[in-house]
Design a protein around this motif. Structure first.
Motif, PDB file in Angstrom:
ATOM      1  N   GLN A 212      35.094  23.535  13.011  1.00  0.00           N
ATOM      2  CA  GLN A 212      35.313  23.185  14.415  1.00  0.00           C
ATOM      3  C   GLN A 212      36.473  22.208  14.560  1.00  0.00           C
ATOM      4  O   GLN A 212      37.287  22.338  15.486  1.00  0.00           O
ATOM      5  CB  GLN A 212      34.027  22.596  14.999  1.00  0.00           C
ATOM      6  N   GLU A 213      36.572  21.257  13.635  1.00  0.00           N
ATOM      7  CA  GLU A 213      37.679  20.298  13.684  1.00  0.00           C
ATOM      8  C   GLU A 213      39.022  20.980  13.440  1.00  0.00           C
ATOM      9  O   GLU A 213      40.061  20.508  13.912  1.00  0.00           O
ATOM     10  CB  GLU A 213      37.453  19.197  12.644  1.00  0.00           C
ATOM     11  N   GLU A 214      39.002  22.096  12.703  1.00  0.00           N
ATOM     12  CA  GLU A 214      40.226  22.853  12.435  1.00  0.00           C
ATOM     13  C   GLU A 214      40.570  23.813  13.564  1.00  0.00           C
ATOM     14  O   GLU A 214      41.559  24.550  13.492  1.00  0.00           O
ATOM     15  CB  GLU A 214      40.085  23.618  11.120  1.00  0.00           C
ATOM     16  N   GLY A 215      39.751  23.838  14.624  1.00  0.00           N
ATOM     17  CA  GLY A 215      40.032  24.687  15.772  1.00  0.00           C
ATOM     18  C   GLY A 215      39.439  26.084  15.688  1.00  0.00           C
ATOM     19  O   GLY A 215      39.785  26.953  16.501  1.00  0.00           O
ATOM     20  N   ILE A 216      38.552  26.332  14.745  1.00  0.00           N
ATOM     21  CA  ILE A 216      37.904  27.636  14.606  1.00  0.00           C
ATOM     22  C   ILE A 216      36.629  27.637  15.431  1.00  0.00           C
ATOM     23  O   ILE A 216      35.794  26.736  15.309  1.00  0.00           O
ATOM     24  CB  ILE A 216      37.600  27.935  13.123  1.00  0.00           C
ATOM     25  N   GLU A 217      36.486  28.647  16.259  1.00  0.00           N
ATOM     26  CA  GLU A 217      35.307  28.736  17.120  1.00  0.00           C
ATOM     27  C   GLU A 217      34.066  29.038  16.288  1.00  0.00           C
ATOM     28  O   GLU A 217      34.066  29.948  15.455  1.00  0.00           O
ATOM     29  CB  GLU A 217      35.494  29.831  18.167  1.00  0.00           C
ATOM     30  N   VAL A 218      32.995  28.273  16.514  1.00  0.00           N
ATOM     31  CA  VAL A 218      31.722  28.475  15.837  1.00  0.00           C
ATOM     32  C   VAL A 218      30.646  28.663  16.897  1.00  0.00           C
ATOM     33  O   VAL A 218      30.432  27.780  17.734  1.00  0.00           O
ATOM     34  CB  VAL A 218      31.360  27.299  14.908  1.00  0.00           C
ATOM     35  N   ILE A 219      29.976  29.820  16.870  1.00  0.00           N
ATOM     36  CA  ILE A 219      28.883  30.117  17.788  1.00  0.00           C
ATOM     37  C   ILE A 219      27.576  29.853  17.055  1.00  0.00           C
ATOM     38  O   ILE A 219      27.358  30.364  15.961  1.00  0.00           O
ATOM     39  CB  ILE A 219      28.924  31.591  18.255  1.00  0.00           C
ATOM     40  N   HIS A 220      26.706  29.059  17.657  1.00  0.00           N
ATOM     41  CA  HIS A 220      25.446  28.701  17.006  1.00  0.00           C
ATOM     42  C   HIS A 220      24.366  28.596  18.071  1.00  0.00           C
ATOM     43  O   HIS A 220      24.491  27.811  19.022  1.00  0.00           O
ATOM     44  CB  HIS A 220      25.591  27.363  16.262  1.00  0.00           C
ATOM     45  N   GLY A 221      23.344  29.410  17.938  1.00  0.00           N
ATOM     46  CA  GLY A 221      22.288  29.335  18.931  1.00  0.00           C
ATOM     47  C   GLY A 221      21.149  30.277  18.607  1.00  0.00           C
ATOM     48  O   GLY A 221      21.062  30.835  17.510  1.00  0.00           O
ATOM     49  N   TYR A 222      20.281  30.475  19.571  1.00  0.00           N
ATOM     50  CA  TYR A 222      19.155  31.383  19.423  1.00  0.00           C
ATOM     51  C   TYR A 222      19.653  32.822  19.497  1.00  0.00           C
ATOM     52  O   TYR A 222      20.754  33.090  20.017  1.00  0.00           O
ATOM     53  CB  TYR A 222      18.112  31.107  20.498  1.00  0.00           C
ATOM     54  N   PRO A 223      18.868  33.779  19.000  1.00  0.00           N
ATOM     55  CA  PRO A 223      19.295  35.184  19.050  1.00  0.00           C
ATOM     56  C   PRO A 223      19.743  35.629  20.435  1.00  0.00           C
ATOM     57  O   PRO A 223      20.743  36.354  20.560  1.00  0.00           O
ATOM     58  CB  PRO A 223      18.047  35.935  18.579  1.00  0.00           C
ATOM     59  N   SER A 224      19.049  35.211  21.471  1.00  0.00           N
ATOM     60  CA  SER A 224      19.430  35.633  22.822  1.00  0.00           C
ATOM     61  C   SER A 224      20.828  35.149  23.192  1.00  0.00           C
ATOM     62  O   SER A 224      21.606  35.861  23.835  1.00  0.00           O
ATOM     63  CB  SER A 224      18.417  35.108  23.844  1.00  0.00           C
ATOM     64  N   GLU A 225      21.173  33.930  22.743  1.00  0.00           N
ATOM     65  CA  GLU A 225      22.500  33.386  23.024  1.00  0.00           C
ATOM     66  C   GLU A 225      23.572  34.128  22.231  1.00  0.00           C
ATOM     67  O   GLU A 225      24.665  34.415  22.748  1.00  0.00           O
ATOM     68  CB  GLU A 225      22.521  31.898  22.692  1.00  0.00           C
ATOM     69  N   CYS A 226      23.253  34.434  20.970  1.00  0.00           N
ATOM     70  CA  CYS A 226      24.212  35.173  20.141  1.00  0.00           C
ATOM     71  C   CYS A 226      24.428  36.586  20.681  1.00  0.00           C
ATOM     72  O   CYS A 226      25.566  37.084  20.723  1.00  0.00           O
ATOM     73  CB  CYS A 226      23.712  35.243  18.691  1.00  0.00           C
ATOM     74  N   LEU A 227      23.340  37.224  21.120  1.00  0.00           N
ATOM     75  CA  LEU A 227      23.451  38.563  21.691  1.00  0.00           C
ATOM     76  C   LEU A 227      24.271  38.530  22.976  1.00  0.00           C
ATOM     77  O   LEU A 227      25.076  39.446  23.243  1.00  0.00           O
ATOM     78  CB  LEU A 227      22.064  39.135  21.959  1.00  0.00           C
ATOM     79  N   GLY A 228      24.087  37.506  23.777  1.00  0.00           N
ATOM     80  CA  GLY A 228      24.870  37.372  24.998  1.00  0.00           C
ATOM     81  C   GLY A 228      26.354  37.261  24.699  1.00  0.00           C
ATOM     82  O   GLY A 228      27.185  37.859  25.394  1.00  0.00           O
ATOM     83  N   TRP A 229      26.681  36.496  23.673  1.00  0.00           N
ATOM     84  CA  TRP A 229      28.094  36.351  23.286  1.00  0.00           C
ATOM     85  C   TRP A 229      28.666  37.689  22.821  1.00  0.00           C
ATOM     86  O   TRP A 229      29.785  38.053  23.188  1.00  0.00           O
ATOM     87  CB  TRP A 229      28.216  35.307  22.169  1.00  0.00           C
TER      88      TRP A 229
END
Length: 372
Positions: free
Chosen positions: A43-60
């Protein structure tokens, strides 16, 4: 994302795929995972990291519709969702058996939602095709992991040994999580014999204690060893470079691996490696003794290892103990030879484990998945 070979390799891909024109987002699908060194670094290097519950990941996934997913031990719901959304999945097989075991009856239907598989070693490829023979052999590629040297700056050896208080001691190092797969218990039993013969030999085992029950048994064994003051159990070290610089040999006595990163990093640091016969071992250290010693698997046949057999044998006398003791004794006895070989071992390893070749092949397979 914190410690462990898979986490390190995912970070390596996220950092290097953009050089090949592939923009990367890291998705952590386990909601129980919180933060971690690698996650923060990305994240500090500017790379997007998605982290959450399955429903949030599926939404993304539904909103962003990535062109392709490079999957590393993905949950079944992610593979199914990608299939329904028409997103090709390229899954990397880091080891077989997996830490949770492989249900081969379920693997056949699941694998029909996988466009390509990448095995990190020939052993893993053979194990997978034996368990799932219906999967097309033409759709599984073997790509050994590369070593990301840009994020590991070596430390001066003299300074590193001074930092550890070492003079003429011979230092073995093992970097591995304290879990039964890595078999630190068997390594301690073998090193106790080495320590009796060589009073100046030390062993450092550094790794995260992911299995508290296993760690407790390891500590109990440690207390019973008369030479325990020369066996040092430590937590995970985020930057092992000073330890590798100070060490004289790297040792890993796993029951199974896919393509372990730690011994590859040790070779790049110029260390000889003593390793059990697991996935990646023959490719990394060979059979000619030029890069260290390959010893038999603790269960003899590396292709027949299962999670159940490991669980049964983890605290029993192991069949490779004598060979492991002999290999460590030999490295100590030839200390001067290995000391003068450090530069050669390091330069050869950096060529053999070239990151550019690894990332190029990954990019090719991912691009092939998109257009196929």
């Amino acid at each position: 994302m914190d410690a462990g070979g898979i986490d390190e390799f995912v970070a390596f891909l996220a950092r290097r795929l953009p050089d090949r024109g592939i923009r990367s987002t890291v998705m952590v699908t386990d909601p129980a995972v919180s933060g971690g060194r690698l996650m923060r670094a990305l994240q500090e290097e500017g790379i997007e990291v998605i982290h959450g519950y399955p429903s949030e990941c599926l939404g993304w996934l539904r909103e962003q519709r990535p062109d392709v997913i490079s999957a590393h031990a993905p949950p079944d719901w992610l593979v199914q969702a990608a299939h329904e959304l028409g997103i090709p999945v390229v899954e990397t097989l880091h080891a077989a058996p997996t830490p949770i075991g492989t249900d081969w009856r379920a693997e056949g239907p699941r694998s029909r939602n996988i466009r390509f598989l990448i095995a990190v070693s020939d052993l893993v490829r053979r194990q997978y095709l034996r368990g799932n023979p219906a999967f097309s052999a033409d759709a599984i590629y073997t790509i050994p992991n590369g070593f990301n040297s840009t994020h590991r700056q070596m430390t001066d050896r003299t300074a590193a040994r001074k930092w550890l208080g070492l003079q003429d001691e011979f230092l073995f190092v093992s970097l591995a999580r304290h879990v039964m797969q890595k078999n630190a218990y068997g390594l301690l039993v073998a090193f106790a014999e080495v320590a009796k013969l060589f009073p100046h030999a030390h062993l450092v085992l550094a790794g995260r204690a992911d299995d508290p029950v296993y760690m407790k048994q390891l500590q109990l064994l440690h207390k019973k060893i008369p030479e325990r003051h020369r066996i040092h159990l430590r937590d995970n070290i985020s930057n092992p470079s000073p330890l590798l610089s100070a060490a004289d040999c790297f040792v890993l006595n796993s029951f199974f691996e896919g393509w372990p990163l730690a011994p590859m990093e040790a070779l790049c640091a110029g260390l000889p490696v003593v390793m059990s016969d697991v996935g990646g071992a023959r490719e990394q250290i060979g059979l000619d003794g030029r890069h260290g010693c390959l010893v038999p698997n603790p269960l003899e046949n590396p292709e027949a290892v299962t999670w159940d057999s490991v669980a049964r044998e983890r605290f029993r006398p192991q069949r490779n103990r004598a060979a492991l003791v002999s290999a460590m004794n030999s490295i100590i006895a030839n200390r001067e030879y290995w000391a003068t070989s450090r530069a050669t071992l390091s330069s050869e390893a950096k060529v053999r484990f070239d990151t550019e070749a690894c990332i190029q092949r990954y990019a090719q397979v991912l691009e092939r998945a998109v257009v196929s």
